[in-house]
Design a protein around this motif. Structure first.
Motif, short mmCIF file in Angstrom:
data_model
loop_
_atom_site.label_atom_id
_atom_site.label_comp_id
_atom_site.label_asym_id
_atom_site.label_seq_id
_atom_site.Cartn_x
_atom_site.Cartn_y
_atom_site.Cartn_z
N GLU A 242 0.72 -1.22 0.10
CA GLU A 242 -0.06 -0.05 -0.11
C GLU A 242 0.78 1.17 -0.04
N TYR A 243 2.07 1.07 0.86
CA TYR A 243 2.87 2.20 0.89
C TYR A 243 3.46 2.59 -0.52
N GLN A 244 3.93 1.66 -1.22
CA GLN A 244 4.54 1.83 -2.60
C GLN A 244 3.49 2.26 -3.58
N ARG A 245 2.19 2.43 -3.50
CA ARG A 245 1.24 2.91 -4.34
C ARG A 245 0.96 4.33 -4.19
N SER A 247 1.78 8.25 -3.95
CA SER A 247 2.38 8.92 -4.77
C SER A 247 3.71 9.55 -4.11
N PHE A 248 4.73 9.84 -4.79
CA PHE A 248 5.96 10.31 -4.29
C PHE A 248 6.01 11.10 -3.12
N LEU A 249 5.13 12.35 -3.14
CA LEU A 249 4.95 13.33 -2.00
C LEU A 249 4.49 12.46 -0.98
N GLY A 250 3.57 11.59 -1.15
CA GLY A 250 2.68 10.77 -0.21
C GLY A 250 3.72 9.77 0.44
N ARG A 251 4.65 9.18 -0.21
CA ARG A 251 5.65 8.49 0.35
C ARG A 251 6.73 9.19 1.45
N VAL A 252 7.09 10.42 1.05
CA VAL A 252 7.95 11.30 1.40
C VAL A 252 7.05 11.79 2.96
N TRP A 253 6.06 12.12 2.70
CA TRP A 253 5.21 12.71 3.98
C TRP A 253 5.07 11.51 5.05
N PHE A 254 4.58 10.41 4.48
CA PHE A 254 4.29 9.15 5.53
C PHE A 254 5.59 8.68 6.10
N MET A 255 6.88 8.71 5.16
CA MET A 255 8.14 8.49 5.99
C MET A 255 8.22 9.61 7.09
N ILE A 256 8.30 10.82 6.95
CA ILE A 256 8.38 11.89 7.85
C ILE A 256 7.65 11.75 9.13
N PHE A 257 6.11 11.33 8.99
CA PHE A 257 5.30 11.19 10.15
C PHE A 257 5.76 9.81 10.79
N PHE A 258 6.35 8.92 9.93
CA PHE A 258 6.77 7.49 10.78
C PHE A 258 7.79 7.90 11.75
N HIS A 400 16.08 -0.64 2.45
CA HIS A 400 16.69 -0.49 1.10
C HIS A 400 15.41 -0.11 0.29
N ARG A 401 14.53 -1.12 0.61
CA ARG A 401 12.98 -0.82 -0.15
C ARG A 401 12.54 0.34 0.05
N ILE A 402 12.54 1.10 1.03
CA ILE A 402 11.96 2.32 1.33
C ILE A 402 12.80 3.53 0.67
N TRP A 403 14.20 3.48 0.76
CA TRP A 403 15.06 4.24 0.02
C TRP A 403 14.88 4.22 -1.28
N ARG A 404 14.67 3.09 -1.89
CA ARG A 404 14.56 2.99 -3.34
C ARG A 404 13.12 3.71 -3.66
N SER A 405 12.31 3.64 -2.98
CA SER A 405 11.08 4.12 -3.28
C SER A 405 10.99 5.69 -3.58
N ILE A 406 11.82 6.26 -2.73
CA ILE A 406 11.77 7.75 -2.87
C ILE A 406 13.18 8.19 -3.52
N TYR A 407 13.94 7.21 -4.29
CA TYR A 407 14.87 7.38 -5.27
C TYR A 407 16.33 7.75 -4.67
N TYR A 408 16.56 7.62 -3.50
CA TYR A 408 17.56 7.76 -2.68
C TYR A 408 17.78 9.52 -2.75
N THR A 409 16.84 10.19 -2.55
CA THR A 409 16.86 11.43 -3.03
C THR A 409 17.77 12.33 -1.65
N VAL A 410 17.87 11.97 -0.85
CA VAL A 410 19.03 12.65 0.25
C VAL A 410 20.25 12.49 -0.14
N PRO A 411 20.81 11.22 -0.19
CA PRO A 411 22.12 11.12 -0.69
C PRO A 411 22.47 11.87 -1.91
N VAL A 412 21.61 11.42 -2.78
CA VAL A 412 21.89 12.13 -4.52
C VAL A 412 21.86 13.40 -4.06
N ILE A 413 21.21 14.39 -3.42
CA ILE A 413 21.11 16.06 -3.27
C ILE A 413 22.65 16.08 -2.62
#
Length: 444
Positions: A242-245, A247-258, A400-413
């Motif tokens: 369900e988390y993988q479904r 949106s990108f911003l939805g995954r980011v916000w859920f990760m923040i609240f988690f 790694h499954r979670i990091w991959r779902s947000i395209y490793y945004t933090v280390p890439v930046i």
């Protein structure tokens, strides 16, 4: 010591509370520190130091035995072994190195042997606190035997010239308010406490009980908030399809609240632990300029700063304070090159903003300051949550499954920024600001 179950059966409490057996034992242990603090003040406070050491040792080891059964013996093994290293090897860099290798090796071996893939509450939980505490004794003993004229003022405040006695190390290690989850405090402060020199007698009861119960109440509040919100933002949801479904911003916000919800359990146990330390008196931290007694000497969380933070420095200043102080005192100040790679990007961005606006953030008008703060806050919480996922999920396949779902945004930046900053970003920025200065001079 393979069986690390706690002493006695609490199955009926486990069923009633819904908590796991180890977690419930830890909570009971934290609350047990409060009656132990009252008993201490009634019968042992300002008595002979040896009686206080014995009381702390008995109470702390009893809590360890209740929580972890015979695996409580691991703490005793490391304490006695560290005592022998201090006295046999003496105040040398060799002794510090051996203390580090032994205590860290013992702790890491425990992690590897008892790892289950989930966040385990077992004897390694207090052993992590104990490991740092024993290492601080080694460093302080080493500092106390160096040239005091060359020693920094900060190191002098914790340095000890003679090795502590075994009973002193046991009392420090098993102090009921700090054994299970911290906070950290040094041998010199502990000895001042039991010797009756830490606190002025007239300040013994100055708001101590009220301040301690206040922190306990906040701990209970965060414990309740965690119990209510955790089912909504749990690791099971984070790892679900369900988390993988989302949106990108939805995954980011859920990760923040988690991550915010996951932090609550740490806030709860630190607040509960701090409350018993305040009631005991060891949290005494002098007085304010107007003569008000401060009981925040062992504070591990500054709630007002933490709940409103919008920079990484706020997080360092507000969260896990005593461990941060330990790392700063015993690692950064001895390996100063590490200071230059911490929060570098944040400082660079802030410097550039100041150069453009000619104003620091507090001086900016509200219509500029509010959007900047909100942007900062999002970046900080996103960055923290990215690494908090790894801290909570523990195993590489899971986080790694979670990091991959947000395209490793933090280390890439981070990689892009630090790669381009010296060769592109800073030169361009410097040229732009120089051009502005030149135009200003011509206009004048």
């Amino acid at each position: 010591m393979a069986d690390c179950g706690g002493f006695g059966s609490i199955d009926f409490l486990v069923k009633a509370s819904g908590l796991s057996d180890p977690s419930l034992r830890l909570v009971i242990g934290l609350f047990s520190a409060y009656p132990l603090a009252f008993i201490y003040h009634a019968f042992f406070y300002r008595t002979k130091p040896v009686l206080q050491h014995m009381y702390f040792t008995f109470c702390g080891f009893s809590l360890a035995f209740f929580c972890y059964g015979w695996c409580a013996g691991h703490s005793m093994i490391t304490i006695v072994s560290s005592y022998l290293l201090l006295h046999i090897v003496g105040p040398s860099s060799t002794m510090v190195a051996l203390m580090f290798l032994f205590n860290m090796g013992y702790l890491l071996s425990g992690y590897v042997y008892y790892a289950s893939g989930d966040y385990d509450v077992n004897w390694t939980t207090p052993q992590c606190i104990l490991c740092l505490r024993l290492l601080s004794i080694a460093w302080d003993y080493y500092d106390g035997n160096q040239d005091q004229d060359k020693l920094s003022a900060d190191f002098k405040t914790t340095a000890i010239a003679t090795p502590p006695k075994l009973l002193e190390i046991l009392g420090l290690s098993y102090f009921y308010g700090g054994f299970l989850v911290g906070p950290q405090f040094q041998m010199k402060a502990y000895l001042a406490f039991v010797n009756g020199t830490l606190i002025d007698k007239k300040d013994d009861d100055n708001q101590r009980l009220a301040e301690g119960l206040k922190r306990m109440s906040l701990g209970i509040l965060y414990l309740g908030l965690y119990a209510v919100t955790e089912p909504w933002f749990s690791a099971n949801v984070l790892l679900s399809d369900e988390y993988q479904r989302f949106s990108f911003l939805g995954r980011v916000w859920f990760m923040i609240f988690f991550s915010r919800v996951a932090f609550m359990k740490y806030l709860a146990v630190w607040l509960l632990s701090e409350g018993s330390c305040i009631i005991s008196g060891i949290s005494y931290n002098g007085k304010t300029e107007d003569g008000k007694v401060k009981w925040d000497g062992l504070r591990n969380i500054k709630l007002s700063v933490y709940e409103t933070m919008y920079t990484f420095q706020h997080c360092v200043d507000a969260f896990n304070i005593n461990t941060n102080k330990w790392v700063f005192r015993y690692i950064f100040k001895r390996l100063r090159f590490l200071e230059f790679i911490i929060m570098l990007m944040e400082k660079q961005v802030q410097t550039m903003c100041y150069a453009v606006t000619k104003k620091s953030l507090p001086e900016m008008p509200a219509y500029v300051k509010i959007p900047v703060i909100l942007t900062y806050a999002f970046v900080v919480h996103f960055g923290l949550s990215y690494f908090m996922v790894a801290f909570n999920l523990l195993t590489i396949p899971r986080f790694h499954r979670i990091w991959r779902s947000i395209y490793y945004t933090v280390p890439v930046i981070l990689v892009i920024w630090h790669s381009l900053y010296p060769i592109v970003i800073y030169p361009v920025f410097k040229k732009m600001t120089q051009d502005q200065k030149d135009r200003s001079k011509k206009e004048k």
